[in-house]
Every structure is written in structure tokens, then in C-alpha cells.
Design a protein around this motif. Structure first.
Motif, PDB file in Angstrom:
ATOM      1  N   PHE B 174     -13.533  -9.144  44.425  1.00 24.13           N
ATOM      2  CA  PHE B 174     -13.446  -7.672  44.457  1.00 24.13           C
ATOM      3  C   PHE B 174     -12.501  -7.133  43.407  1.00 24.13           C
ATOM      4  CE2 PHE B 174     -10.615  -9.496  47.644  1.00 24.13           C
ATOM      5  CZ  PHE B 174      -9.394  -8.957  47.268  1.00 24.13           C
ATOM      6  N   GLN B 175     -11.792  -8.024  42.705  1.00 21.74           N
ATOM      7  CA  GLN B 175     -10.897  -7.550  41.653  1.00 21.74           C
ATOM      8  C   GLN B 175     -11.607  -7.495  40.303  1.00 21.74           C
ATOM      9  OE1 GLN B 175      -7.955 -10.660  42.527  1.00 21.74           O
ATOM     10  NE2 GLN B 175      -6.468  -9.039  42.912  1.00 21.74           N
ATOM     11  N   LEU B 176     -12.884  -7.908  40.271  1.00 22.62           N
ATOM     12  CA  LEU B 176     -13.622  -7.941  39.001  1.00 22.62           C
ATOM     13  C   LEU B 176     -14.683  -6.843  38.987  1.00 22.62           C
ATOM     14  CD1 LEU B 176     -14.202 -11.791  38.773  1.00 22.62           C
ATOM     15  CD2 LEU B 176     -12.369 -10.476  37.725  1.00 22.62           C
ATOM     16  N   SER B 177     -15.062  -6.427  37.788  1.00 20.45           N
ATOM     17  CA  SER B 177     -16.134  -5.445  37.661  1.00 20.45           C
ATOM     18  C   SER B 177     -17.475  -6.122  37.939  1.00 20.45           C
ATOM     19  CB  SER B 177     -16.137  -4.880  36.247  1.00 20.45           C
ATOM     20  OG  SER B 177     -16.531  -5.892  35.342  1.00 20.45           O
ATOM     21  N   GLY B 178     -18.509  -5.292  38.133  1.00 18.07           N
ATOM     22  CA  GLY B 178     -19.835  -5.836  38.441  1.00 18.07           C
ATOM     23  C   GLY B 178     -20.321  -6.819  37.384  1.00 18.07           C
ATOM     24  N   GLY B 179     -20.109  -6.475  36.118  1.00 13.72           N
ATOM     25  CA  GLY B 179     -20.567  -7.337  35.027  1.00 13.72           C
ATOM     26  C   GLY B 179     -19.840  -8.676  35.048  1.00 13.72           C
ATOM     27  N   LEU B 180     -18.507  -8.623  35.244  1.00 13.79           N
ATOM     28  CA  LEU B 180     -17.732  -9.865  35.276  1.00 13.79           C
ATOM     29  C   LEU B 180     -18.136 -10.711  36.478  1.00 13.79           C
ATOM     30  CD1 LEU B 180     -14.090  -8.976  34.187  1.00 13.79           C
ATOM     31  CD2 LEU B 180     -15.918 -10.076  32.895  1.00 13.79           C
ATOM     32  N   THR B 204     -30.482  -6.501  38.479  1.00 17.06           N
ATOM     33  CA  THR B 204     -30.916  -5.325  39.217  1.00 17.06           C
ATOM     34  C   THR B 204     -29.748  -4.461  39.696  1.00 17.06           C
ATOM     35  OG1 THR B 204     -32.798  -6.585  39.935  1.00 17.06           O
ATOM     36  CG2 THR B 204     -32.361  -4.579  41.136  1.00 17.06           C
ATOM     37  N   ALA B 205     -28.643  -5.124  40.069  1.00 20.72           N
ATOM     38  CA  ALA B 205     -27.536  -4.370  40.656  1.00 20.72           C
ATOM     39  C   ALA B 205     -26.558  -3.859  39.596  1.00 20.72           C
ATOM     40  CB  ALA B 205     -26.797  -5.245  41.665  1.00 20.72           C
ATOM     41  N   LEU B 206     -26.883  -4.053  38.310  1.00 20.99           N
ATOM     42  CA  LEU B 206     -25.928  -3.700  37.260  1.00 20.99           C
ATOM     43  C   LEU B 206     -26.372  -2.454  36.508  1.00 20.99           C
ATOM     44  CD1 LEU B 206     -25.487  -7.305  35.845  1.00 20.99           C
ATOM     45  CD2 LEU B 206     -24.018  -6.125  37.488  1.00 20.99           C
ATOM     46  N   ASP B 207     -25.411  -1.779  35.857  1.00 24.15           N
ATOM     47  CA  ASP B 207     -25.817  -0.630  35.054  1.00 24.15           C
ATOM     48  C   ASP B 207     -26.423  -1.109  33.734  1.00 24.15           C
ATOM     49  OD1 ASP B 207     -23.782  -0.612  32.861  1.00 24.15           O
ATOM     50  OD2 ASP B 207     -22.435  -0.467  34.591  1.00 24.15           O
ATOM     51  N   VAL B 208     -27.064  -0.192  33.015  1.00 26.59           N
ATOM     52  CA  VAL B 208     -27.955  -0.595  31.915  1.00 26.59           C
ATOM     53  C   VAL B 208     -27.243  -1.372  30.812  1.00 26.59           C
ATOM     54  CG1 VAL B 208     -29.664   0.211  30.286  1.00 26.59           C
ATOM     55  CG2 VAL B 208     -29.347   1.401  32.436  1.00 26.59           C
ATOM     56  N   THR B 209     -26.066  -0.928  30.390  1.00 30.05           N
ATOM     57  CA  THR B 209     -25.366  -1.634  29.307  1.00 30.05           C
ATOM     58  C   THR B 209     -24.987  -3.039  29.738  1.00 30.05           C
ATOM     59  OG1 THR B 209     -23.757   0.069  29.876  1.00 30.05           O
ATOM     60  CG2 THR B 209     -24.209  -0.284  27.546  1.00 30.05           C
ATOM     61  N   THR B 210     -24.445  -3.148  30.951  1.00 33.59           N
ATOM     62  CA  THR B 210     -24.069  -4.468  31.462  1.00 33.59           C
ATOM     63  C   THR B 210     -25.294  -5.351  31.572  1.00 33.59           C
ATOM     64  OG1 THR B 210     -22.596  -3.174  32.842  1.00 33.59           O
ATOM     65  CG2 THR B 210     -22.598  -5.523  33.197  1.00 33.59           C
ATOM     66  N   GLN B 211     -26.399  -4.727  32.018  1.00 32.88           N
ATOM     67  CA  GLN B 211     -27.669  -5.435  32.163  1.00 32.88           C
ATOM     68  C   GLN B 211     -28.052  -6.125  30.846  1.00 32.88           C
ATOM     69  OE1 GLN B 211     -31.096  -2.894  33.048  1.00 32.88           O
ATOM     70  NE2 GLN B 211     -31.055  -3.812  35.069  1.00 32.88           N
TER      71      GLN B 211
END
Lengths: 330, 350
Positions: B174-180, B204-211
Motif C-alpha cells: 500500500f506504500q507503492l503506486s499502482g504502476g509500481l 486493466t486496473a491502471l491508468d493509460v500512461t502507466t498501462q
């Protein structure tokens, strides 16, 4: 983190102060006082107490002073460790409660320990093998345990223990030892008497705990992290114990707050049925007799145990739950 | 991985078969009222190639992934088919015949086949650090000291592009961002250098740039290591960007299989065409309505008669599609399970 701790401690102290006021109010709430109850009791035996005697008694116990002053005097003594004299027993409250407190805790702790060692493994089994025959049996026994009142179970076990096993039932000591001073033989006598009440107290709690553990674990078992742990190639036992069981146990840390007062009071009804010299029946008698200082001390003790229990469960949660530890909030 | 290439030289160049799934069938529920979630799935994963599996929610994509690894949640169970690891070699194993909790299948899970999940938050336990969870995956398959496994984990985290891995290894998810978090998920799947990777909707659960970053990472790792990747998604854009071959799934069956270019250039199945039409196009007329597929996916327990897609199909042949089912796509071959496509294939043969 230290900040969080300090805040909890200050809040706990404030809560204790509030509890003491509330305790006093509750004790004073019923109409009349100890002297009234004492006179009524004597009157039912045919004796009479003159009005002068009543006034003298009220003066002796400080019952003629304003309520606020009574509270201040009481608290002043309590802070110094003097809980007053029980009006009913005519002995210091600490002496009256003394031994009973330790006996109550001995029974409660053994019952609690028994509950956990029986209920947690069965709950885990029941969830992991949901809808298996074993689960159905555990569920059936669990619901029976929930439905049967504790005191009834106590009566049945007492009867069975006495009739078929020849156990001496009721009380915590054989008649030989009840009035004796503490000795190794008396301690052994106590050890022989503890299992029955501990079982009675444990069984009902066990039924409830099995259901809670099963429900908690079923929720966790369906979470994706369980699948991802399986996908690593870990053995099923390792997966279940390390991840979902760990998560399912967390709610139990918060339940410690409710267990603490129970530890010192014990179950009142079961204690009465089994004739156990615990704190619960004492509270009942004190309340009936309007024995202010005795009842007040016990109620205060229960309240403060709740606060301590809450504090401990907060600390425990902080220790086992990284989200609280690292963010400093629940 | 290195060992694999040595025992099977030329695997990457020839695109040797790593895993062949044949006629896989999965049912949920008990004998009465059971639902067939997978109904004869056949597909091949080849070294160094990406197989895209596409379809709407509930078509059985994720069930396929779990059935391959033998980690179906009850009441799901395998009722037929084979999952062949290293098919045609002396080491061939049928995973479907192994005990799901046995040591043999557990050695394959994580050891030979890695799994990447959709939800990086919920796929990692919040009670343990990411390091703990990756080290555990390594030590499940290799006899390494804790220190060595920890060093390997730092390297893995660095490899998947996590900055300052020697610090992040002790972070909680929980200390990391979705992408990490998803990078951690990939590192965990790669922990024992599997040569097959199954990614179940990894972006699917990530925003477009991270995707885009995560897809690029997957692509790089897959190419560098010659991994056979099965990429499950419902996003035709991801398919176009990543896949070499595509299997289109509908209601527990593969309805079309083709190399990615041919699938986009000449989709054979009306369902594939409908999926492609429903992708937003930047060149479309402004304010034009986006095409959708009419109706909803039927419940697998109420599978329509004949061709399962016929109630939603715009090219349904009255009197035929609702009574008879078109023949399935032959295992490992290009084609579509549709009466229209059959005529096309026959003409091409003639």
C-alpha cells in the motif's frame, strides 16, 4: 507512532475519569441507600432500627454529605488505593475482592485459552473445507453451542460429572480445603476443580468463535492474493496459514477490549450455578444490598479493565497491522 | 531459463511449443445445475511468442489461466482435456492429470509458469512487505539462503524498473503506486525465471500512461528472455500492440484463431468484427456513436442452442445458426467457428 501512543494514553486517562463519575452516578441511581436496604432487611427479620441509629449510620458512612462531596471523598481515597469498607461484609473492599479476583482470572484465562485452542483450528478447517461433512458437523455443534444457555450446559455437565465420573462438582475447592490457608495441597485441589467450570465457560465461546473464524476466513479465502500465493507454487497449508488466516485473525485483536472485563468478572450466572467464588456473584450481591463501595469498586474495575483492554488491542493492532503502524491511523 | 534454451536448442527461433492445451473443459457447481465455463479450449503457447486471448467479461479467459495452473476456485473443477507442458518432448507432462496440491504441479507453478494478475493491490497481501512475498516465491523453488534470495529480489525489482529497489524491497504494497505495484507483481511472476508467463488483464486496473509503460516492460522482458506469453485482455488495442497470435473467446469457446495482422485485416467471425467495431477510433466522425454489441453475454448456464452467438449476431442465418453449432476451430490452426467462415475456407481450398 509515539504521537499516536501518547494520544491513546491521554484519551485512556480521560476515559477512566469519566468512568469513575458514571460509576458513582449509577451506584447512587437507585432510590434509597445502604442504610434503607439494611433497615428493610432487619425489618423483615423482625428487628427495628431507631431513627437516631439510622442517622448515626448515615453519618458514619458519609451518606448525609452532598453527592459531589461524597464523590470527591471516594475518589480521593481510591487514588490512594483505599477502596473503602464494604458495608455488607464490614471488611475492607480490597480484602473482600482479593482472592476472588485471582480465582476469577484463573478460571477465565483457562476458559479463554481452551476456547481459542479448540475454536480456531475448527474454524479454519470449516472454512477451508466449506460444505464438507466435517464442516456440517462443526456447524451443527456450533449452532447447538450457541443455542444452549451456558447455565443449562453447566447443570448437565455437573450432573454427568457427578453421576458417571464421581467428580466433586460445584465450587472450586473441596470442603476440606475451602477455609484452609494456601498450600500446595490446596493448589492441587484447585487444579482438580478448574477443568469443569473452564469447559462450561469455554464451550459456548467456542461455538461463537468457530462461526466468526469461519466467516472471516471465507471472506479472505476468496481474495486475489490467495490465488497469487498459490500461483507461486507454495503448498496449500503454507498458503492458507500465512495469508488468509493471518488476515482473518486481525479482527480478534480488537475483541480483546471486550474480553478484559470478562476476565475479572467471569460469567455471573454460570458462577452462581456452579457455586464458584468469583467476582460476578459478588457484584450481584453488592448491587442488591446497595453496598456502595463494594459495587462501586467492582464496576469501576470493569470499566478500567475495558479501557486497558482497548489500549492493549490498539497496541496489538499497531503491531500486527502495517497499515495502522505506518499511517498512524485505523 | 538458460537451461531451457540449452536443453531445447533453437526453441526461440522455431517458436517451439512450450504448452499445448487440448479440449480443456471446466464446470462450476455440482452434478445438477452445473455450468460449463470452458467447453473444449485448445491453444498453444510457443517460445518467444505472444498469444493474445480476447473476449468480453465472463467468457472464461481467467478461468482458462487458472485451469492451466490447477488453481481453480471451488466449486470449479476440471472435467476434461489435457494441459501438456513441453509437448512432444521426452519431458512431456500432462498438468491436468496431476494432483492440484501435489509437489509436481507446485514445481510448475511459479517455477515454469508465472502468473501476473489484474489487480496489483489485491493480488499482494497487505500484511507482508513486497520483499517477503517475492523472496518466498524464489525460495519455494530454489534452495537459496535468505541473503542470496534477498539479493536476487533486489535485482528482480531493478529489472522491472523499480527505482531504488534496495529500499523498496522493504515497502508494503500500500506504500507503492499502482504502476509500481504491478511491476512488483511482474517481478514476483518472474522470480524463478519461468519460460511461460500468463498475464491476466495486467493493465486493466491502471491508468493509460502507466498501462503503456507496463506493456512496454512486458514486451521487453518477453523478447529478451524468449518467454511464451499468454496475454489475457478485453482490450483490442492491447492485442494489436502486443500479440503475435490471437484467440477470440466467447462463452467458454474459442470462436476464432488467427495471426494478429490477419485478424485485424480480415476478421472471419462476426463476433470478432463486432469487437473491432466497438474500439474507439480517433479518425471517427466527431460525435458519432460508438458501435456496441447488441444484447448481453448470456449466462453460461443458459447457453443458446446452435451457435452461442446467434442471438446477438447481425449475420445470423435463420433456420441454421439457432439449430446447429458450427464446427469448432481446429486446434492450432487458423479459422473461425462460424458457418460464414466455413464457406470462406472451403472456397479458399478449392
Amino acid at each position: 507512532m509515539l504521537n499516536y501512543l501518547a494520544r491513546r494514553l491521554v484519551l485512556a486517562l480521560i476515559t477512566c475519569a469519566a468512568i469513575s463519575v458514571l460509576t458513582f452516578v449509577i451506584i447512587r441511581l437507585p432510590p434509597g441507600d445502604f442504610v434503607d436496604a439494611y433497615i428493610a432487611n432487619l425489618a423483615s427479620n423482625g428487628s427495628m432500627v431507631s431513627a437516631e441509629q439510622a442517622v448515626a449510620m448515615r453519618h458514619e458512612y458519609g451518606l448525609d454529605r452532598p453527592v459531589v462531596v461524597q464523590y470527591a471523598l471516594w475518589m480521593g481515597r481510591v487514588v490512594r488505593g483505599d477502596f473503602g469498607v464494604s458495608m455488607m461484609w464490614r471488611r475492607p473492599v480490597t480484602e473482600v475482592i482479593g482472592d476472588r479476583l485471582w480465582l476469577t482470572m484463573a478460571i477465565s484465562v483457562s476458559a479463554l485459552f481452551l476456547t481459542w485452542t479448540i475454536a480456531l483450528p475448527i474454524g479454519i478447517y470449516s472454512a477451508v473445507r466449506q460444505y464438507s461433512i466435517g464442516d456440517y458437523i462443526a456447524t451443527l455443534l456450533g449452532f447447538m453451542g450457541l443455542a444452549i444457555p451456558n447455565f443449562l450446559l453447566a447443570l448437565i455437565l455437573m450432573y454427568a460429572g457427578f453421576r458417571y465420573l464421581g467428580l466433586s462438582v460445584g465450587g472450586l475447592f473441596s470442603s476440606d480445603y475451602a477455609q484452609e490457608a494456601w498450600s500446595l495441597a490446596k493448589f492441587w485441589d484447585l487444579m482438580k476443580h478448574i477443568p469443569l467450570p473452564a469447559c462450561v465457560l469455554a464451550l459456548a465461546g467456542t461455538a461463537q468463535l468457530i462461526r466468526i473464524m469461519r466467516a472471516n476466513l471465507l471472506d479472505e479465502l476468496r481474495k486475489p492474493y490467495v490465488v497469487s500465493a498459490r500461483a507461486k507454487g507454495l503448498s496449500e497449508l503454507h498458503v492458507v496459514l500465512k495469508y488468509p488466516v493471518r488476515a482473518a485473525l486481525n479482527p480478534f485483536a480488537s475483541s480483546i477490549a471486550y474480553l478484559f472485563p470478562y476476565l475479572v468478572s467471569g460469567s455471573i450466572i454460570v458462577s452462581l450455578v456452579l457455586g464458584l467464588p468469583t467476582v460476578g456473584p459478588l457484584l450481584l450481591q453488592a448491587l442488591v444490598a446497595q453496598d456502595m463501595f463494594l459495587a462501586g469498586t467492582i464496576v469501576l474495575l470493569l470499566g478500567i479493565m475495558t479501557v486497558i483492554g482497548t489500549l492493549i488491542s490498539d497496541l496489538l493492532l499497531m503491531w500486527i497491522e502495517p497499515r495502522i503502524r505506518l499511517r498512524g491511523r485505523a | 531459463m538458460v537451461e531451457q534454451v540449452m536443453t531445447n536448442p533453437g526453441a526461440i527461433e522455431s517458436g517451439g511449443h512450450m504448452l499445448s492445451v487440448r479440449d480443456l473443459a471446466v464446470e462450476f457447481g455440482q452434478d445438477r445445475g452445473s455450468v460449463r465455463a470452458l467447453d473444449g479450449i485448445s491453444l498453444d503457447l510457443r517460445a518467444g511468442r505472444v498469444l493474445g486471448v480476447v473476449g468480453e467479461s465472463g467468457c472464461g479467459k481467467s478461468v482458462t489461466a487458472r485451469a492451466i495452473l490447477g488453481i481453480l476456485d471451488r466449486p470449479g473443477r476440471l472435467v476434461g482435456g489435457r494441459v501438456l507442458l513441453d509437448p512432444g518432448t521426452s519431458a512431456e507432462q500432462n498438468l491436468a492429470a496431476l494432483d492440484p496440491n501435489g509437489a509436481a504441479l507446485r514445481a510448475v507453478r511459479g517455477g515454469r509458469i508465472g502468473l501476473i494478475f489484474q489487480e496489483p493491490m489485491t493480488a499482494l497481501s497487505v500484511h507482508y512487505t513486497v520483499g517477503n512475498q517475492i523472496i518466498e516465491a524464489i525460495r519455494a523453488h530454489k534452495t537459496l539462503s535468505k541473503a542470496a534470495a534477498r539479493a536476487a529480489t533486489v535485482e528482480l525489482l531493478r529489472e522491472v524498473g523499480i527505482p531504488r529497489p534496495e529500499l523498496r524491497i522493504d515497502a508494503y504494497p500500500f506504500q507503492l503506486s499502482g504502476g509500481l505495484r504491478q511491476r512488483v507483481g511482474i517481478a514476483m511472476a518472474l522470480a524463478c525465471a519461468p519460460d511461460i508467463l500468463i498475464a491476466d488483464e495486467p493493465t486493466t486496473a491502471l491508468d493509460v500512461t502507466t498501462q503503456a509503460q507496463i506493456l512496454a516492460l512486458l514486451r521487453r522482458l518477453q523478447r529478451d528472455k524468449g518467454i511464451a506469453l499468454m496475454l489475457i485482455t478485453h482490450d483490442m488495442g492491447v492485442i494489436a500492440q502486443m500479440a503475435d497470435d490471437v484467440a477470440v473467446m466467447y462463452l467458454g469457446r474459442i470462436v476464432e484463431f488467427a495471426p494478429v495482422r490477419r485478424l485485424f485485416a480480415a476478421p472471419r467471425h462476426p463476433y470478432t468484427r463486432a469487437l473491432l467495431r466497438s474500439v474507439p477510433d480517433i479518425r471517427a466522425v466527431p460525435r458519432a456513436r460508438l458501435a456496441t454489441i447488441g444484447g448481453t453475454v448470456p449466462h453460461p448456464g443458459a447457453r443458446p442452442t446452435g451457435c452461442a452467438f446467434h442471438p446477438r449476431c447481425q449475420e445470423m442465418i435463420a433456420g441454421r445458426c439457432e439449430t446447429t453449432a458450427p464446427s469448432p476451430v481446429p486446434a492450432g490452426l487458423e479459422g473461425a467457428s462460424c458457418f460464414h467462415a466455413e464457406s470462406v475456407v472451403q472456397e479458399a481450398v478449392v
